[in-house]
Write an enzyme that holds these catalytic residues in place. Structure first.
Site, PDB file in Angstrom:
ATOM      1  CB  CYS A 172      -4.365 -65.034 -38.330  1.00 30.97           C
ATOM      2  SG  CYS A 172      -4.235 -63.631 -37.206  1.00 30.97           S
ATOM      3  CG  HIS A 187      -1.739 -67.859 -35.226  1.00 33.33           C
ATOM      4  ND1 HIS A 187      -2.552 -68.961 -35.090  1.00 33.33           N
ATOM      5  CD2 HIS A 187      -2.539 -66.862 -35.643  1.00 33.33           C
ATOM      6  CE1 HIS A 187      -3.781 -68.644 -35.400  1.00 33.33           C
ATOM      7  NE2 HIS A 187      -3.810 -67.372 -35.757  1.00 33.33           N
TER       8      HIS A 187
END
Length: 169
Positions: free
Chosen positions: A144, A128
């Site tokens: 992440c 992201h």
């Protein structure tokens, strides 16, 4: 879960049988299973993502040719990004493009090995954008992979669901 089609990554090249071996988006990471070939539409995908954790580098290739290369932020020592073979299972547009997930977020088929839940979810790992571009190139996340918003926007324009993601130590 979020309205995206259910997508699997076919494991291997042989697609002639009644059953297809697939990677599953479940714990533990690396789980595989079979789906009936007659129940799915198999689509060829020329895109690949390779994440090199130690080098803090992401490469998107199309047909073997790199088309995007970018520095990344990855998991910390306490919440490392797990290595392995995954795939993109969904593309989300966070409600606040200036928030911690940036302008887009890919949900991957893998999960944190340390967190069974995160921010109301199941501890899914993703790729992201970020509202902290200065942290790119460091070990900063809960598992992440972070890229700048301009890079995640480029990726969102071209990468289909099902794109394989190889995360290397």
């Amino acid at each position: 879960e979020h309205g995206a089609p259910l997508v699997f990554l076919v494991d291997g090249q042989d697609r002639s049988g009644m059953w297809l071996p697939v990677h599953l988006p479940v714990r533990p990471n690396g789980s595989t299973g079979f789906v009936r070939a007659a129940d799915v539409e198999v689509v060829q995908n020329d895109f690949r993502i390779v994440v090199e954790l130690a080098a803090h580098q992401l490469t998107v290739s199309q047909g073997g040719t790199p088309i995007i290369e970018a520095p990344i932020g990855v998991g910390t020592e306490d919440t490392p990004t797990p290595g392995g073979i995954y795939y993109i299972k969904e593309l989300l547009q966070p409600p606040d493009p200036n928030g911690p997930y940036g302008t887009h977020a890919y949900g991957l088929s893998g999960f944190s090995n340390e967190l069974t839940e995160f921010n109301g979810g199941e501890g899914v790992i993703g790729i992201h954008g970020t509202n902290e571009p200065e942290a790119i190139g460091t070990d900063v996340s809960h598992g992440c992979i972070r890229v700048t918003n301009d890079i995640i926007d480029q990726m969102a324009e071209v990468l289909p669901l099902g794109t394989p993601v190889e995360i290397r130590e």
